[in-house]
Write an enzyme that holds these catalytic residues in place. Structure first.
Site, PDB file in Angstrom:
ATOM      1  N   SER A  31      -6.563 -12.597   1.086  1.00  0.00           N
ATOM      2  CA  SER A  31      -7.469 -11.463   0.834  1.00  0.00           C
ATOM      3  C   SER A  31      -8.739 -11.554   1.660  1.00  0.00           C
ATOM      4  O   SER A  31      -9.440 -12.563   1.618  1.00  0.00           O
ATOM      5  CB  SER A  31      -7.912 -11.435  -0.632  1.00  0.00           C
ATOM      6  OG  SER A  31      -6.828 -11.299  -1.467  1.00  0.00           O
TER       7      SER A  31
ATOM      8  N   HIS B 239      -5.049  -5.923   1.823  1.00  0.00           N
ATOM      9  CA  HIS B 239      -3.872  -6.528   2.452  1.00  0.00           C
ATOM     10  C   HIS B 239      -3.152  -5.454   3.271  1.00  0.00           C
ATOM     11  O   HIS B 239      -2.770  -4.422   2.727  1.00  0.00           O
ATOM     12  CB  HIS B 239      -2.893  -7.042   1.393  1.00  0.00           C
ATOM     13  CG  HIS B 239      -3.374  -8.247   0.666  1.00  0.00           C
ATOM     14  ND1 HIS B 239      -2.870  -9.505   0.900  1.00  0.00           N
ATOM     15  CD2 HIS B 239      -4.308  -8.391  -0.281  1.00  0.00           C
ATOM     16  CE1 HIS B 239      -3.489 -10.361   0.113  1.00  0.00           C
ATOM     17  NE2 HIS B 239      -4.358  -9.724  -0.619  1.00  0.00           N
TER      18      HIS B 239
ATOM     19  N   HIS C 173       2.788 -10.928  -3.611  1.00  0.00           N
ATOM     20  CA  HIS C 173       2.344 -11.740  -4.752  1.00  0.00           C
ATOM     21  C   HIS C 173       3.345 -11.659  -5.900  1.00  0.00           C
ATOM     22  O   HIS C 173       3.965 -10.609  -6.124  1.00  0.00           O
ATOM     23  CB  HIS C 173       0.985 -11.244  -5.260  1.00  0.00           C
ATOM     24  CG  HIS C 173      -0.114 -11.371  -4.254  1.00  0.00           C
ATOM     25  ND1 HIS C 173      -0.392 -10.380  -3.348  1.00  0.00           N
ATOM     26  CD2 HIS C 173      -0.980 -12.380  -4.001  1.00  0.00           C
ATOM     27  CE1 HIS C 173      -1.394 -10.766  -2.577  1.00  0.00           C
ATOM     28  NE2 HIS C 173      -1.772 -11.974  -2.944  1.00  0.00           N
TER      29      HIS C 173
ATOM     30  N   TYR D  75       2.557 -11.514  -8.960  1.00  0.00           N
ATOM     31  CA  TYR D  75       2.076 -10.560  -9.974  1.00  0.00           C
ATOM     32  C   TYR D  75       2.419  -9.108  -9.632  1.00  0.00           C
ATOM     33  O   TYR D  75       2.269  -8.212 -10.458  1.00  0.00           O
ATOM     34  CB  TYR D  75       0.563 -10.698 -10.214  1.00  0.00           C
ATOM     35  CG  TYR D  75      -0.323 -10.433  -9.020  1.00  0.00           C
ATOM     36  CD1 TYR D  75      -0.505  -9.144  -8.527  1.00  0.00           C
ATOM     37  CD2 TYR D  75      -0.975 -11.479  -8.377  1.00  0.00           C
ATOM     38  CE1 TYR D  75      -1.304  -8.903  -7.429  1.00  0.00           C
ATOM     39  CE2 TYR D  75      -1.782 -11.254  -7.281  1.00  0.00           C
ATOM     40  CZ  TYR D  75      -1.938  -9.950  -6.805  1.00  0.00           C
ATOM     41  OH  TYR D  75      -2.723  -9.728  -5.716  1.00  0.00           O
ATOM     42  N   GLU D  76       2.856  -8.865  -8.394  1.00  0.00           N
ATOM     43  CA  GLU D  76       3.270  -7.502  -8.044  1.00  0.00           C
ATOM     44  C   GLU D  76       4.649  -7.189  -8.633  1.00  0.00           C
ATOM     45  O   GLU D  76       5.116  -6.053  -8.554  1.00  0.00           O
ATOM     46  CB  GLU D  76       3.303  -7.333  -6.521  1.00  0.00           C
ATOM     47  CG  GLU D  76       1.913  -7.380  -5.896  1.00  0.00           C
ATOM     48  CD  GLU D  76       1.969  -7.347  -4.376  1.00  0.00           C
ATOM     49  OE1 GLU D  76       1.951  -6.251  -3.814  1.00  0.00           O
ATOM     50  OE2 GLU D  76       2.032  -8.424  -3.766  1.00  0.00           O
TER      51      GLU D  76
ATOM     52  N   ALA E  85      -7.675 -16.614  -0.951  1.00  0.00           N
ATOM     53  CA  ALA E  85      -8.949 -16.563  -1.657  1.00  0.00           C
ATOM     54  C   ALA E  85      -8.708 -17.255  -2.996  1.00  0.00           C
ATOM     55  O   ALA E  85      -7.654 -17.076  -3.601  1.00  0.00           O
ATOM     56  CB  ALA E  85      -9.361 -15.121  -1.869  1.00  0.00           C
TER      57      ALA E  85
ATOM     58  N   MET F  83      -3.677 -16.967  -7.114  1.00  0.00           N
ATOM     59  CA  MET F  83      -2.448 -16.296  -7.550  1.00  0.00           C
ATOM     60  C   MET F  83      -1.407 -16.212  -6.441  1.00  0.00           C
ATOM     61  O   MET F  83      -0.571 -15.301  -6.449  1.00  0.00           O
ATOM     62  CB  MET F  83      -2.789 -14.881  -8.031  1.00  0.00           C
ATOM     63  CG  MET F  83      -3.917 -14.825  -9.057  1.00  0.00           C
ATOM     64  SD  MET F  83      -4.404 -13.121  -9.392  1.00  0.00           S
ATOM     65  CE  MET F  83      -5.896 -13.372 -10.371  1.00  0.00           C
ATOM     66  N   SER F  84      -1.448 -17.134  -5.495  1.00  0.00           N
ATOM     67  CA  SER F  84      -0.504 -17.034  -4.364  1.00  0.00           C
ATOM     68  C   SER F  84      -0.141 -18.431  -3.849  1.00  0.00           C
ATOM     69  O   SER F  84      -0.296 -19.423  -4.556  1.00  0.00           O
ATOM     70  CB  SER F  84      -1.145 -16.218  -3.240  1.00  0.00           C
ATOM     71  OG  SER F  84      -2.230 -16.913  -2.667  1.00  0.00           O
TER      72      SER F  84
ATOM     73  N   ASN G 176     -15.450 -17.268  -5.269  1.00  0.00           N
ATOM     74  CA  ASN G 176     -16.250 -17.094  -6.497  1.00  0.00           C
ATOM     75  C   ASN G 176     -16.096 -18.351  -7.323  1.00  0.00           C
ATOM     76  O   ASN G 176     -15.128 -19.091  -7.138  1.00  0.00           O
ATOM     77  CB  ASN G 176     -15.709 -15.891  -7.297  1.00  0.00           C
ATOM     78  CG  ASN G 176     -14.234 -16.047  -7.643  1.00  0.00           C
ATOM     79  OD1 ASN G 176     -13.366 -15.827  -6.794  1.00  0.00           O
ATOM     80  ND2 ASN G 176     -13.941 -16.442  -8.849  1.00  0.00           N
TER      81      ASN G 176
ATOM     82  N   HIS H  97     -12.532  -8.217  -8.098  1.00  0.00           N
ATOM     83  CA  HIS H  97     -11.877  -8.296  -6.795  1.00  0.00           C
ATOM     84  C   HIS H  97     -12.851  -7.957  -5.662  1.00  0.00           C
ATOM     85  O   HIS H  97     -12.740  -8.507  -4.565  1.00  0.00           O
ATOM     86  CB  HIS H  97     -10.667  -7.338  -6.775  1.00  0.00           C
ATOM     87  CG  HIS H  97      -9.792  -7.464  -5.568  1.00  0.00           C
ATOM     88  ND1 HIS H  97      -9.171  -8.651  -5.206  1.00  0.00           N
ATOM     89  CD2 HIS H  97      -9.431  -6.551  -4.627  1.00  0.00           C
ATOM     90  CE1 HIS H  97      -8.481  -8.454  -4.086  1.00  0.00           C
ATOM     91  NE2 HIS H  97      -8.626  -7.193  -3.712  1.00  0.00           N
TER      92      HIS H  97
HETATM   93  N1  HPA Z   1      -8.919 -16.782 -10.088  1.00  0.00           N
HETATM   94  C1  HPA Z   1      -7.693 -16.519  -9.610  1.00  0.00           C
HETATM   95  N2  HPA Z   1      -7.491 -16.056  -8.386  1.00  0.00           N
HETATM   96  C2  HPA Z   1      -8.556 -15.857  -7.610  1.00  0.00           C
HETATM   97  C3  HPA Z   1      -9.864 -16.108  -8.047  1.00  0.00           C
HETATM   98  C4  HPA Z   1     -10.060 -16.595  -9.363  1.00  0.00           C
HETATM   99  O1  HPA Z   1     -11.183 -16.853  -9.831  1.00  0.00           O
HETATM  100  N3  HPA Z   1     -10.695 -15.805  -7.015  1.00  0.00           N
HETATM  101  C5  HPA Z   1      -9.907 -15.382  -5.988  1.00  0.00           C
HETATM  102  N4  HPA Z   1      -8.609 -15.409  -6.343  1.00  0.00           N
END
Ligand code: HPA
Length: 272
Positions: free
Chosen positions: A29, A60, A82, A84-85, A112, A210-211, A234, A246
């Site tokens: 991302s 993306h 992903h 989750y998709e 990310a 998540m990847s 973050n 996001h």
């Molecule tokens: N959690 C999960 N996935 C993420 C995060 C997070 O804090 N930041 C970027 N992708």
């Protein structure tokens, strides 16, 4: 993953490019800008390639970018699939096998991620030393094709020690701060709760995302060398007293992009 199935996608792409990519890069991302610097670009949308699903996440692009980068033949994934998709892990790892059979030997995966280790700061780049698969699925579940890889692949050095050493040397030469840690995969798409982040820290995770894990398992299955880099966009939930979103993830990765591109391009330049 079945060899004939992979070959359908590979043959389609082979007809469109006239070189063999040596390095594969999966851009996470907000990190997709790296593709802008590729020369003699050939772009192939995932939606054109037989057997590939289509990517849906904002930030993306959903395409392969082939070309020359720092004197090397490369192929990039600008956008990834992903879990989750709603895709099966098998389908979302197909691009890695495509890379393998196009000739790629070294794979750089980026993402990310949220910082779980409280010594990290947003904007840090983390070399992935190891991962924890907390998605409770695996791209290799199902019939195994021995032509592609073994039934029970070793994961004890999933992230290449040589590539980690190269990345560290490169970062120090360029004066780029780099941290190291374990990437912890959650399925998402909801961000974690503060209690989950505490658990992840107890279990040994330094960054959460998540990847990446499905792709790295597939890469090791078919014998690619892997370098993983997380952009800590973050601090994970509950560390700072503010909600996650996001937009913040994309904003931080955009801030980091020059440093990230500098590091990755220099690594590619000196890769085997
Ligand atoms: N959690 C999960 N996935 C993420 C995060 C997070 O804090 N930041 C970027 N992708």
């Amino acid at each position: 993953m079945n060899f004939d199935y992979i070959s359908e996608s590979v043959n389609f792409i082979k007809n469109k490019i006239n070189f063999k990519p040596e390095v594969g890069i999966i851009l996470g991302s907000g990190l997709g800008n790296l593709a802008e610097q590729v020369e003699n670009k050939v772009i192939i949308k995932y939606s054109e390639v037989p057997n590939l699903p289509t990517s849906t996440v904002k930030g993306h692009a959903g395409q392969f970018v082939f070309g020359k980068f720092k004197g090397k033949n490369i192929m990039m994934m600008q956008g990834r699939f992903h879990y989750y998709e709603g895709y099966d892990m098998r389908n979302l790892s197909l691009p890695v096998y495509i890379m393998k059979y196009l000739g790629v030997e070294n794979l750089i995966v980026t993402n990310a991620a949220g910082g779980v280790n409280t010594e990290f700061y947003p904007g840090d780049l983390m070399l992935i030393k190891d991962h924890i698969n907390f998605a409770f699925s695996n791209p290799l579940i199902g019939k195994n094709d021995e032509l592609v890889g073994p039934r029970f692949p070793d994961m004890s050095t999933a992230y290449s020690r040589q590539l980690i050493a190269l990345a560290k040397k490169t970062a120090s030469r360029l004066n780029i701060k780099i941290v190291e840690g374990t990437y912890f995969m959650m399925t998402g798409p909801s961000y974690e709760t503060p209690a989950e982040i505490k658990m992840i820290r107890h279990l040994g995770g330094d960054a959460v995302g998540m990847s990446t894990v499905p792709e790295v398992i597939a890469a090791r299955h078919c014998g690619l060398q892997v370098l993983g880099i997380s952009c800590i966009t973050n601090m994970a939930a509950g560390i700072l007293d503010k909600p996650l979103n996001h937009e913040e993830v994309i904003e931080t990765s955009l801030k980091v992009k020059d440093k990230f591109i500098l590091l990755v391009s220099n690594i590619i330049e000196s890769i085997g």
